[in-house]
Structure formats: structure tokens, C-alpha cells
Scaffold this motif. Structure first.
Motif, PDB file in Angstrom:
ATOM      1  N   ASN A   1     -28.557 -96.697  75.606  1.00  0.00           N
ATOM      2  CA  ASN A   1     -27.547 -97.499  75.596  1.00  0.00           C
ATOM      3  C   ASN A   1     -26.254 -97.246  74.256  1.00  0.00           C
ATOM      4  OD1 ASN A   1     -25.842 -99.685  76.124  1.00  0.00           O
ATOM      5  ND2 ASN A   1     -26.858-100.952  74.460  1.00  0.00           N
ATOM      6  N   THR A   2     -26.361 -95.707  74.098  1.00  0.00           N
ATOM      7  CA  THR A   2     -25.362 -95.336  73.192  1.00  0.00           C
ATOM      8  C   THR A   2     -24.480 -94.195  73.824  1.00  0.00           C
ATOM      9  OG1 THR A   2     -27.039 -95.427  71.502  1.00  0.00           O
ATOM     10  CG2 THR A   2     -25.171 -93.832  70.870  1.00  0.00           C
ATOM     11  N   THR A   3     -23.030 -94.608  74.128  1.00  0.00           N
ATOM     12  CA  THR A   3     -22.388 -93.718  74.654  1.00  0.00           C
ATOM     13  C   THR A   3     -21.469 -92.705  73.631  1.00  0.00           C
ATOM     14  OG1 THR A   3     -20.632 -95.464  74.641  1.00  0.00           O
ATOM     15  CG2 THR A   3     -22.190 -95.319  76.540  1.00  0.00           C
ATOM     16  N   VAL A   4     -20.937 -91.734  74.474  1.00  0.00           N
ATOM     17  CA  VAL A   4     -20.020 -90.976  73.524  1.00  0.00           C
ATOM     18  C   VAL A   4     -18.583 -91.496  73.649  1.00  0.00           C
ATOM     19  CG1 VAL A   4     -19.118 -88.468  73.273  1.00  0.00           C
ATOM     20  CG2 VAL A   4     -21.395 -88.815  73.740  1.00  0.00           C
ATOM     21  N   GLY A   5     -18.000 -91.890  72.670  1.00  0.00           N
ATOM     22  CA  GLY A   5     -16.550 -92.436  72.692  1.00  0.00           C
ATOM     23  C   GLY A   5     -15.705 -91.696  72.271  1.00  0.00           C
ATOM     24  N   SER A   6     -14.490 -92.328  72.422  1.00  0.00           N
ATOM     25  CA  SER A   6     -13.154 -91.322  72.169  1.00  0.00           C
ATOM     26  C   SER A   6     -12.997 -90.832  70.928  1.00  0.00           C
ATOM     27  CB  SER A   6     -11.961 -92.471  72.422  1.00  0.00           C
ATOM     28  OG  SER A   6     -11.798 -93.639  71.747  1.00  0.00           O
ATOM     29  N   PRO A   7     -13.672 -91.707  69.520  1.00  0.00           N
ATOM     30  CA  PRO A   7     -13.340 -91.103  68.295  1.00  0.00           C
ATOM     31  C   PRO A   7     -14.203 -89.657  68.241  1.00  0.00           C
ATOM     32  CG  PRO A   7     -13.925 -93.192  68.031  1.00  0.00           C
ATOM     33  CD  PRO A   7     -14.167 -93.086  69.653  1.00  0.00           C
ATOM     34  N   GLU A   8     -15.422 -89.508  69.079  1.00  0.00           N
ATOM     35  CA  GLU A   8     -16.295 -88.196  68.766  1.00  0.00           C
ATOM     36  C   GLU A   8     -15.652 -87.242  69.678  1.00  0.00           C
ATOM     37  OE1 GLU A   8     -20.798 -89.941  69.003  1.00  0.00           O
ATOM     38  OE2 GLU A   8     -19.576 -90.784  70.538  1.00  0.00           O
ATOM     39  N   ILE A   9     -15.109 -87.556  70.867  1.00  0.00           N
ATOM     40  CA  ILE A   9     -14.210 -86.730  71.799  1.00  0.00           C
ATOM     41  C   ILE A   9     -13.017 -86.238  70.860  1.00  0.00           C
ATOM     42  CG2 ILE A   9     -12.890 -86.459  73.653  1.00  0.00           C
ATOM     43  CD1 ILE A   9     -15.737 -86.585  74.447  1.00  0.00           C
ATOM     44  N   GLN A  10     -12.284 -87.034  70.315  1.00  0.00           N
ATOM     45  CA  GLN A  10     -11.257 -86.546  69.277  1.00  0.00           C
ATOM     46  C   GLN A  10     -11.769 -85.666  68.224  1.00  0.00           C
ATOM     47  OE1 GLN A  10      -7.693 -88.008  69.603  1.00  0.00           O
ATOM     48  NE2 GLN A  10      -7.387 -86.154  68.229  1.00  0.00           N
ATOM     49  N   GLN A  11     -12.984 -85.582  67.699  1.00  0.00           N
ATOM     50  CA  GLN A  11     -13.408 -84.634  66.633  1.00  0.00           C
ATOM     51  C   GLN A  11     -13.793 -83.432  67.432  1.00  0.00           C
ATOM     52  OE1 GLN A  11     -16.841 -86.594  64.754  1.00  0.00           O
ATOM     53  NE2 GLN A  11     -17.523 -84.424  64.064  1.00  0.00           N
ATOM     54  N   TYR A  12     -14.446 -83.633  68.286  1.00  0.00           N
ATOM     55  CA  TYR A  12     -15.035 -82.440  69.189  1.00  0.00           C
ATOM     56  C   TYR A  12     -13.973 -81.349  69.755  1.00  0.00           C
ATOM     57  CZ  TYR A  12     -19.143 -85.124  68.829  1.00  0.00           C
ATOM     58  OH  TYR A  12     -20.336 -85.935  68.539  1.00  0.00           O
ATOM     59  N   ALA A  13     -12.532 -82.266  70.067  1.00  0.00           N
ATOM     60  CA  ALA A  13     -11.622 -81.422  70.456  1.00  0.00           C
ATOM     61  C   ALA A  13     -11.172 -80.522  69.496  1.00  0.00           C
ATOM     62  CB  ALA A  13     -10.559 -82.534  71.070  1.00  0.00           C
ATOM     63  N   SER A  14     -11.081 -81.003  68.220  1.00  0.00           N
ATOM     64  CA  SER A  14     -10.679 -79.968  67.171  1.00  0.00           C
ATOM     65  C   SER A  14     -11.450 -78.658  67.026  1.00  0.00           C
ATOM     66  CB  SER A  14     -10.505 -80.883  65.892  1.00  0.00           C
ATOM     67  OG  SER A  14     -11.870 -81.017  65.422  1.00  0.00           O
ATOM     68  N   LEU A  15     -12.830 -78.707  67.551  1.00  0.00           N
ATOM     69  CA  LEU A  15     -13.491 -77.423  67.435  1.00  0.00           C
ATOM     70  C   LEU A  15     -12.832 -76.265  67.880  1.00  0.00           C
ATOM     71  CD1 LEU A  15     -16.988 -78.909  68.381  1.00  0.00           C
ATOM     72  CD2 LEU A  15     -16.076 -78.383  65.791  1.00  0.00           C
ATOM     73  N   ALA A  16     -11.960 -76.492  69.046  1.00  0.00           N
ATOM     74  CA  ALA A  16     -11.411 -75.327  69.783  1.00  0.00           C
ATOM     75  C   ALA A  16     -10.489 -74.471  68.575  1.00  0.00           C
ATOM     76  CB  ALA A  16     -10.738 -75.784  71.069  1.00  0.00           C
ATOM     77  N   HIS A  17      -9.900 -75.286  67.839  1.00  0.00           N
ATOM     78  CA  HIS A  17      -8.844 -74.494  66.996  1.00  0.00           C
ATOM     79  C   HIS A  17      -9.602 -74.166  65.488  1.00  0.00           C
ATOM     80  CE1 HIS A  17      -6.053 -76.661  69.481  1.00  0.00           C
ATOM     81  NE2 HIS A  17      -6.493 -77.602  69.207  1.00  0.00           N
ATOM     82  N   GLN A  18     -11.209 -74.292  65.544  1.00  0.00           N
ATOM     83  CA  GLN A  18     -11.683 -73.725  64.269  1.00  0.00           C
ATOM     84  C   GLN A  18     -11.875 -72.082  64.223  1.00  0.00           C
ATOM     85  OE1 GLN A  18     -15.314 -76.060  63.262  1.00  0.00           O
ATOM     86  NE2 GLN A  18     -14.027 -77.786  63.355  1.00  0.00           N
ATOM     87  N   GLU A  19     -11.642 -71.638  65.395  1.00  0.00           N
ATOM     88  CA  GLU A  19     -12.034 -69.982  65.621  1.00  0.00           C
ATOM     89  C   GLU A  19     -11.174 -69.419  66.673  1.00  0.00           C
ATOM     90  OE1 GLU A  19     -16.147 -69.505  67.407  1.00  0.00           O
ATOM     91  OE2 GLU A  19     -16.310 -71.239  65.951  1.00  0.00           O
TER      92      GLU A  19
END
Length: 293
Positions: A82-100
Motif C-alpha cells: 500500500n505504498t505507491t511511488v508518487g509525483s514528488p519522488e518522480i520529480q526527484q528521480y527525473a533530476s538524476l539524468a542531469h547529474q552526469e
């Protein structure tokens, strides 16, 4: 050849997709990251768990050079039912593409589900997602049940095909054996229904106040009567579905059937719904039963 086939049969336990997903949801989070890396290696990638911070950094980094250079950053989220991956986490993970440099894709893999808002944002930010059912499909497609078995002792069925020989899904202590709880149904695919408990409890409270505390005009009285007709069967059903869901995913007993019986009594229905919701919110929040998004 026959010996190899026999060995493979022992290696891949006879478990359903539902059981396999439930086992994945019980893995240690760090071992789940290792499993994801091993699974992507099985798919032909050079994959390894990243050595950085697990909460904010990349969990798994996967690369390959054929047929072209490609790099994927994977965030592995071992979540319960009952724990879903929400939009705040997606927003955070999307920034990974710009880290390298040279990142072709950011991928989020979870053992449960993504919220609707999370999926919409993932599409907008070009973040790829794999939920629990999709992960099970990949494991089946790659024949990678043996990788899961390295971390969890997956059960095999006996000749009757009735029950797994071992299961860590729920502890069975002496308080459960032979009691009413042991005979209650275990239904695959049950989802939380606490929202409906809250809605029908509110309907009971408002309708009861209108009908018995004031003298409503005809139109308001009709609306209150319809609310009661909806809430009268709706609250016990919602309590039953949500209670069975809790009993399936947690070892403690939740006496949902008692709440459901009390909820059939008009003057006690609101009380039953409020007490159930109070227990669920204040006693179970630490177990992650209430979704964030």
C-alpha cells in the motif's frame, strides 16, 4: 539433457505471479537493489549497485555498448502493498539524468504501484516506470526466478498443488491457529478501501444529523434518505474489504467483521466507522498502510 531439465525445474519454484510479487515486496531494500542489478545483467547489461547514498543518489547504474552505447540510471523502490511511488519522488528521480553525462534513460522500478499523478509526471519528464506486475513479467520473461530465490526462499508446491511448502508472508502464531481468523478468505488483488470507509461514514454522520437533529425541507430530506440508503450497505462492505486487505498484508489481527456487523446498526454505524478510521490512521501509519499521494 534430462538432468539439466530436472535441475531447472527445481530451480524455478511453482509460484503464482501474485505470490512472487508479494515475496518481492518483503525483500530487504538493499538486497532488492542487488536483485535489480542482477536482473539487468541477465538482460545483457553491465549493471551494478551504486556505492553512493541510497536515498538521493542512483541505486543501480546499467550500461551497454552493443548495438550502441547506452546508460540507464535505475531507482529501485522496494515498497509494500500500500505504498505507491508518487509525483514528488518522480520529480526527484527525473533530476538524476542531469547529474552526469551520457544518460539515456532514468528508470524507476518498484514492487508495488505508481500513483496516477506520478505516472502522469513520469510521462511528462520522460522517466520510465516499471511497477510490481511489470517486474514480475520481466522475471518470468528472463527466467530469473533463481535470482529471486538467492534472496528469498521461494516456496514449492506439494503434489496436490494446494499450498506452498514455506511462506514468509504472514507469521502464524498460536493465537491464529484454528480460530476464526484462519478461516477468513485470502483474496488476491485486494486493495485498500479506507477512502470508502471515510466517505460512507461521513454520509451516515451528515444524513443522521439532517434526519434526526433538524426538521429538513422535503428536498433535503430526500437527499438525506438517499445518503442513508447508500451508506447502510456501503459502510459494512467498505469495512469488510479494507479489513480483509489489512489482514492479508500484516500479521496482526484486525477484527473487520465486528466493525462491519456494528455498522449495520444505523445509530452505531457512524461510531463504528470513526473508531475504525481512528485506529487505522493513528495506530497503523508507521506501517505505511496509508498512501502518501
Amino acid at each position: 539433457m534430462a538432468e539439466a531439465q530436472a535441475a531447472e525445474a527445481r530451480l524455478i519454484p511453482d509460484v503464482t505471479d501474485y505470490e512472487l510479487k508479494r515475496y518481492l515486496q518483503q525483500m530487504d531494500p538493499f538486497e532488492f537493489e542487488e536483485l535489480v542489478a542482477a536482473l539487468w545483467k541477465r538482460k545483457g547489461w553491465d549493471a551494478a549497485v551504486d556505492g553512493g547514498t541510497h536515498d538521493r543518489g542512483v541505486d543501480v547504474r546499467a550500461t551497454k555498448s552493443y548495438p550502441y552505447e547506452s546508460k540507464v540510471l535505475i531507482q529501485a523502490k522496494r515498497y509494500g502493498p500500500n505504498t505507491t511511488v508518487g509525483s514528488p519522488e518522480i520529480q526527484q528521480y527525473a533530476s538524476l539524468a542531469h547529474q552526469e553525462n551520457g544518460v539515456d534513460k532514468v528508470l524507476v522500478v518498484t514492487t508495488n504501484e505508481f500513483s496516477r499523478q506520478g505516472l502522469e509526471l513520469a510521462r511528462d519528464l520522460n522517466v520510465k516506470t516499471i511497477d510490481g506486475d511489470g517486474l514480475v513479467h520481466i522475471i518470468r520473461e528472463e527466467g530469473a526466478e533463481d535470482l529471486v530465490a538467492e534472496y528469498l526462499p521461494l516456496p514449492t508446491r506439494d503434489e496436490s498443488g494446494s499450498e506452498p511448502s514455506s511462506s514468509p508472508a504472514k507469521s502464524t502464531d498460536s493465537t491464529n491457529e484454528g480460530g476464526l481468523l484462519s478461516s477468513l478468505p485470502s483474496v488476491p488483488g485486494l486493495k485498500p478501501r479506507w477512502h470508502w470507509v471515510a466517505i460512507t461514514t461521513g454520509c451516515w454522520a451528515i444524513a443522521t444529523a439532517i434526519m434526526f437533529l433538524i426538521e429538513p425541507p422535503l428536498g433535503l430530506g430526500v437527499i438525506a434518505g438517499l445518503a442513508i440508503l447508500i451508506a447502510w450497505p456501503g459502510l459494512p462492505i467498505a469495512l469488510a474489504l479494507d479489513g480483509m486487505y489489512l489482514n492479508q498484508i500484516h500479521e496482526r489481527r484486525y477484527w473487520w467483521y465486528l466493525y462491519a456487523v456494528v455498522a449495520f446498526t444505523p445509530f452505531l454505524a457512524t461510531f463504528a466507522g470513526l473508531v475504525y478510521l481512528y485506529r487505522r490512521i493513528h495506530s497503523l501509519t508507521d506501517t505505511g498502510f496509508l498512501p502518501v499521494d
